[in-house]
Design an enzyme around this catalytic site. Structure first.
Site, PDB file in Angstrom:
ATOM      1  N   ARG A  21      14.940  10.743   2.245  1.00  0.00           N
ATOM      2  CA  ARG A  21      14.620   9.385   2.708  1.00  0.00           C
ATOM      3  C   ARG A  21      15.723   8.904   3.639  1.00  0.00           C
ATOM      4  O   ARG A  21      16.904   8.940   3.288  1.00  0.00           O
ATOM      5  CB  ARG A  21      14.465   8.431   1.526  1.00  0.00           C
ATOM      6  CG  ARG A  21      14.020   7.020   1.915  1.00  0.00           C
ATOM      7  CD  ARG A  21      13.825   6.161   0.678  1.00  0.00           C
ATOM      8  NE  ARG A  21      12.719   6.664  -0.125  1.00  0.00           N
ATOM      9  CZ  ARG A  21      12.604   6.455  -1.441  1.00  0.00           C
ATOM     10  NH1 ARG A  21      13.545   5.794  -2.096  1.00  0.00           N
ATOM     11  NH2 ARG A  21      11.571   6.913  -2.105  1.00  0.00           N
ATOM     12  N   ARG A  33      19.272  -0.606  -1.948  1.00  0.00           N
ATOM     13  CA  ARG A  33      18.491   0.310  -1.117  1.00  0.00           C
ATOM     14  C   ARG A  33      18.407  -0.199   0.336  1.00  0.00           C
ATOM     15  O   ARG A  33      19.026  -1.185   0.697  1.00  0.00           O
ATOM     16  CB  ARG A  33      17.089   0.461  -1.706  1.00  0.00           C
ATOM     17  CG  ARG A  33      17.051   0.915  -3.179  1.00  0.00           C
ATOM     18  CD  ARG A  33      17.296   2.394  -3.315  1.00  0.00           C
ATOM     19  NE  ARG A  33      17.106   2.880  -4.672  1.00  0.00           N
ATOM     20  CZ  ARG A  33      15.958   3.348  -5.176  1.00  0.00           C
ATOM     21  NH1 ARG A  33      14.857   3.350  -4.451  1.00  0.00           N
ATOM     22  NH2 ARG A  33      15.899   3.806  -6.420  1.00  0.00           N
ATOM     23  N   LYS A  57      17.983   0.337  -9.530  1.00  0.00           N
ATOM     24  CA  LYS A  57      17.911   0.079  -8.089  1.00  0.00           C
ATOM     25  C   LYS A  57      17.904  -1.421  -7.800  1.00  0.00           C
ATOM     26  O   LYS A  57      17.491  -2.229  -8.641  1.00  0.00           O
ATOM     27  CB  LYS A  57      16.656   0.732  -7.512  1.00  0.00           C
ATOM     28  CG  LYS A  57      15.355   0.295  -8.183  1.00  0.00           C
ATOM     29  CD  LYS A  57      14.220   1.195  -7.731  1.00  0.00           C
ATOM     30  CE  LYS A  57      12.959   0.942  -8.556  1.00  0.00           C
ATOM     31  NZ  LYS A  57      11.893   1.890  -8.229  1.00  0.00           N
ATOM     32  N   LYS A  97      16.740  -4.030  -4.674  1.00  0.00           N
ATOM     33  CA  LYS A  97      15.966  -4.081  -3.440  1.00  0.00           C
ATOM     34  C   LYS A  97      16.080  -5.457  -2.787  1.00  0.00           C
ATOM     35  O   LYS A  97      16.017  -6.476  -3.465  1.00  0.00           O
ATOM     36  CB  LYS A  97      14.488  -3.753  -3.724  1.00  0.00           C
ATOM     37  CG  LYS A  97      14.277  -2.337  -4.227  1.00  0.00           C
ATOM     38  CD  LYS A  97      12.808  -2.020  -4.415  1.00  0.00           C
ATOM     39  CE  LYS A  97      12.604  -0.553  -4.814  1.00  0.00           C
ATOM     40  NZ  LYS A  97      11.159  -0.215  -4.951  1.00  0.00           N
ATOM     41  N   CYS A 125       0.839   4.888  -1.931  1.00  0.00           N
ATOM     42  CA  CYS A 125       2.066   5.666  -2.129  1.00  0.00           C
ATOM     43  C   CYS A 125       1.750   7.152  -1.942  1.00  0.00           C
ATOM     44  O   CYS A 125       0.593   7.546  -1.790  1.00  0.00           O
ATOM     45  CB  CYS A 125       2.634   5.414  -3.522  1.00  0.00           C
ATOM     46  SG  CYS A 125       1.585   6.036  -4.862  1.00  0.00           S
ATOM     47  N   CYS A 132       4.976  13.874  -5.955  1.00  0.00           N
ATOM     48  CA  CYS A 132       5.627  12.905  -6.831  1.00  0.00           C
ATOM     49  C   CYS A 132       5.455  13.319  -8.287  1.00  0.00           C
ATOM     50  O   CYS A 132       4.322  13.480  -8.766  1.00  0.00           O
ATOM     51  CB  CYS A 132       5.064  11.503  -6.623  1.00  0.00           C
ATOM     52  SG  CYS A 132       5.802  10.273  -7.727  1.00  0.00           S
ATOM     53  N   CYS A 161       0.686   5.787  -9.991  1.00  0.00           N
ATOM     54  CA  CYS A 161       1.178   5.483 -11.330  1.00  0.00           C
ATOM     55  C   CYS A 161       1.500   3.997 -11.387  1.00  0.00           C
ATOM     56  O   CYS A 161       1.343   3.275 -10.397  1.00  0.00           O
ATOM     57  CB  CYS A 161       2.410   6.328 -11.675  1.00  0.00           C
ATOM     58  SG  CYS A 161       3.912   5.810 -10.789  1.00  0.00           S
ATOM     59  N   CYS A 219       4.904   1.694  -6.201  1.00  0.00           N
ATOM     60  CA  CYS A 219       5.651   1.800  -4.946  1.00  0.00           C
ATOM     61  C   CYS A 219       4.885   1.201  -3.762  1.00  0.00           C
ATOM     62  O   CYS A 219       5.491   0.786  -2.777  1.00  0.00           O
ATOM     63  CB  CYS A 219       5.994   3.257  -4.653  1.00  0.00           C
ATOM     64  SG  CYS A 219       7.201   3.948  -5.815  1.00  0.00           S
TER      65      CYS A 219
END
Length: 780
Positions: free
Chosen positions: A278, A347, A410, A412, A632, A638, A677, A681
């Site tokens: 990424r 991030r 994380k 964001k 996503c 994934c 899931c 995302c």
């Protein structure tokens, strides 16, 4: 010994030869000690059946702990084990999760088929124990209760029938317990060690003291681990499991092609490992030269495609380990990087990409904030760019903001510029809403929001999506300081014992907005002002050509689910490459996975328009529904995905488009998103129509989010397949076309007509009844 990279430290008065000889003797001595230990230890076979990784994780933890307690374990998926050897096993522990309608996970089905199908074996000399994982609320009807933990219970019963001796009752790890399946595990595992007579070593390391992730970070020497050594190991396409936790901080995820797992297992081959890389693009703006470099890297080292993410970053998929270092070096050569694109840090910082009056100042702030919150470890440059430290460790890493354990999870950040909310500012841990004087175009400051986040776990009532709440207003010169202090409060008070409860949204939930504001202001040394008025009108992108106040042209291009590649119908990758070769402005990534050709001069517009038409990049073919879709990656790479997303949503929309056109809604913008899931995302919980994967081909259907991203969608139907999706949505869409009020959006319509209730609270979005008063203060 041959595979080991011997570290030689210079020492005064000792020759290099004697140092090498001493290290060799120590290595041989240590290896001999391990050999003796293995000969004297007790054998233990650990088998697991796991789709989502939880059962596999427990098995590997048990494997490591058993070594510490004097066993000689083997650990593998059930289907990788030669069942003919089972009668010779002395002690077997099986850990199995539950899939589908009480089915065995994919990597244990053949094992169960053989052992339950009358396999001619007797296990009188084998002792066993079984631990199962499941969710008693997954199946709603009383007649479905039999599916709860069915694989584990069936296996436990069958092994007893074959004559094996059960040494411990079947353990049950229920996702509805206080700490999910860990609650049952923490009771079952100590009992197992007690029965085996090895409970005199205290509690398991993996379940005491700091959680594994913080242990890994603390002992990693500021994110180094053994990544450098692992890159040199050519015997496998993977890195060590502990190192894969650390590579996330470097912007790298180890993955494998799940489509090939079974085929490679049958061939006795390891998984088809590759890496997702990424690339950070702070505020989402890059130059044509940088884009061309990424295009070339994707073609040479990845799977030929470029993925535009929902957080204004580039992703490359299919990078092999042998190409990983070269890939990172070439990314850095074009003045981009991957550091902090993932991991428990701040991030990639997002920013509204449109050229408003104050955009230059807002973009400058976004870049400075990104620089300020970037980790300071030199490990990234040392491992990937061959920048070595001074000998003797004269230079020591420090992390002034993060410390050695970084953040609990994380973090964001997004910056929105009203009236556009294309970055979905309420979905982030920290948000800035720019307050611009409409008369002068001057940036006055920012409304600050905290506590947003999409991730949740199916049927776990303690996890849920959240919308951010207003913290206060700050001036431009205060904004970086405020962001830092918001992050530091989360660093110090975020949950470090339960990663599923570790995001800032839960810290805010547990302590309240007044407490969080007091913590921030006490660190700032001043009070935040009250929020200023603002209004959003959309969270979608402005497609096609638009002209800015500076006289520059911008073209927003539709990139379906952010995947840039050439197909039979659209030469997307080639087309953008050709545009980049002549473009003198910039490229801007949107949070909706699309691409803006920015800062186009009047004299260049026709030339770019010609290329857009030549390569089929115009927008005329798409419905408003498709233009507002997002998915996503999900399968096949994934590891968390339960169902398809990017590969499936386009074909589902094609079928929905037939309904859309029949209802006369071809040009109507309706946000529709899909996630493989519950982690979300693609930010499905703020889409007017959303699908969240439960199992292959099965989704939860959510409805009713606000079109501007200020209201959550609410669970409407559980466990629906394609036929049910079309059956449920068709009458609602037709009714919307006929009965909507002037200017009424689809999400508002379904709420007004009580298909779902308006949902501002995350707990309510997944149909739990215990609601919490939530300070929102949106669209003041």
């Amino acid at each position: 010994l041959v595979k080991s990279e011997i570290q030689i430290s210079p020492s005064i008065g000792t020759s290099l030869d004697s140092d090498i000889q001493r290290l060799h003797r120590e290595k041989v001595s240590t290896s001999y000690a391990y050999l003796l230990e293995g000969l004297n230890s007790k054998p233990l076979l650990i088998l697991y059946g796991s789709d989502g990784g939880n059962a596999e994780g427990l098995a590997k933890r048990l494997n490591n702990e058993s070594k510490r307690r004097g066993f000689n374990p083997r650990c593998m998926p059930c289907d990788s084990y030669d069942l003919s050897e089972f009668p010779n096993e002395q002690l077997v522990i099986l850990i199995v999760s539950t899939a589908g309608q009480g089915e065995f996970p994919g990597n244990s089905r053949q094992f169960w088929k053989k052992i339950s199908g009358g396999a001619s074996m007797r296990l009188e000399t084998t002792k066993f124990g079984v631990f199962g994982l499941g969710d008693k609320h997954y199946w709603k009807r009383p007649d479905e209760a039999i599916y709860f933990m069915k694989p584990a219970l069936d296996l436990d019963k069958k092994l007893e029938e074959l004559g094996a001796e059960r040494i411990i009752e079947c353990g049950l790890g229920d996702d509805q317990d206080e700490d999910r399946y860990e609650t049952g595990w923490k009771k079952w595992e100590p009992e197992l060690w007690k029965i085996l007579g090895v409970d005199n070593m205290g509690p398991s390391i993996a379940t005491s003291g700091l959680p594994p992730d913080d242990d890994i970070k603390r002992s990693s020497n500021f994110l180094r681990g053994t990544i450098a050594q692992g890159l040199q190991d050519t015997s496998t396409g993977a890195l060590a499991e502990l190192d894969t936790k650390l590579t996330k901080f470097h912007g790298i995820y180890q993955q494998d092609d799940r489509d090939l797992r079974e085929e490679r297992r049958l061939l006795g081959q390891e998984k088809a490992f590759s890496f997702m890389v990424r690339i950070r693009v702070p505020a989402g703006i890059c130059s044509p030269a940088q884009y061309l470099a990424i295009d070339e890297i994707a073609s040479n080292h990845a799977n030929q495609t470029i993925k535009l993410t929902t957080r204004q970053a580039f992703q490359l998929h299919g990078v092999l380990k042998r190409n990983l270092k070269t890939t990172i070096q070439e990314i850095n050569q074009c003045l981009l990087d991957t550091l902090a694109a993932c991991g428990d840090v701040c991030r990639n910082i997002m920013c509204d990409p449109y050229d408003t009056f104050a955009h230059a100042e807002i973009y400058d702030f976004a870049k400075k904030l990104s620089d300020h919150l970037t980790p300071r470890t030199s490990a990234y440059h040392e491992i990937w760019l061959d920048k070595t430290l001074v000998s003797g460790n004269a230079v020591q890493d420090i992390e002034p903001l993060y410390g050695p354990t970084y953040l609990p999870r994380k973090f964001k950040v997004a910056i929105a510029v009203p009236p556009s909310n294309s970055v979905d500012v309420y979905a982030h841990c920290l948000g800035y809403i720019a307050i611009v004087d409409r008369a002068t175009g001057k940036l006055e400051g920012f409304n600050v929001t905290i506590g947003g986040g999409m991730g949740m776990t199916h049927n776990n009532k303690k996890t849920y999506p959240c919308l951010a709440s207003l913290l206060g207003f700050c001036r431009v010169d205060q904004a970086i300081d405020v962001g830092e202090k918001v992050m530091l409060v989360q660093r110090d008070f975020g949950n470090r014992t339960n990663r599923k409860h570790a995001r800032l949204k839960y810290t805010l939930e547990d302590n309240g907005m007044d407490w969080y504001r007091e913590q921030v202001e006490s660190r700032l040394g001043y009070k935040l002002d009250k929020p200023r008025e603002f209004k959003f009108d959309s969270n979608s992108d402005n497609y096609g050509w638009t002209k800015s106040h500076r006289g520059k042209w911008f073209y927003t291009m539709f990139v379906q689910n952010g995947r840039i590649y050439d197909s039979e119908n659209v030469q997307l990758k080639t087309g953008i490459r050709e545009i980049a070769k002549i473009h003198k402005g910039d490229f801007r990534l949107t949070a909706n996975q699309h691409l803006i050709i920015g800062n186009v001069d009047e004299s260049s517009k026709d030339q770019i328009d010609t290329l857009l038409n030549r390569f089929g990049l115009n927008l005329s073919r798409y419905t408003g529904l498709r233009l507002n879709s997002m998915a996503c990656v999900a399968l096949p790479t994934c590891g968390l995905a339960f169902a398809e997303s990017e590969r499936y949503l386009p074909s589902l929309i094609t079928k929905l488009d037939e309904i859309i056109d029949e209802a006369g809604l071809h040009n109507d913008a309706i946000t529709i998103r899909m996630s493989g899931c519950a982690n979300g995302c693609s930010r499905p919980y703020i889409a007017e129509i959303a699908f969240v994967g439960k199992s292959p081909g099965v989704y939860n259907l959510y409805l009713g989010a606000g079109f501007v991203g200020d209201r959550l969608s609410k669970l409407y139907k559980e466990n629906v397949d394609e036929d049910q999706i079309l059956k449920e949505l068709k009458p609602i869409l037709f009714r919307y076309a006929k009965e909507r009020k002037n200017g009424e959006k689809f999400g508002d319509f379904v709420v007004r007509n009580e298909y779902v209730k308006a949902c501002m609270n995350g707990r309510d979005s997944v149909s739990y009844t215990h609601l919490r008063a939530h300070e929102t203060g949106r669209n003041l």
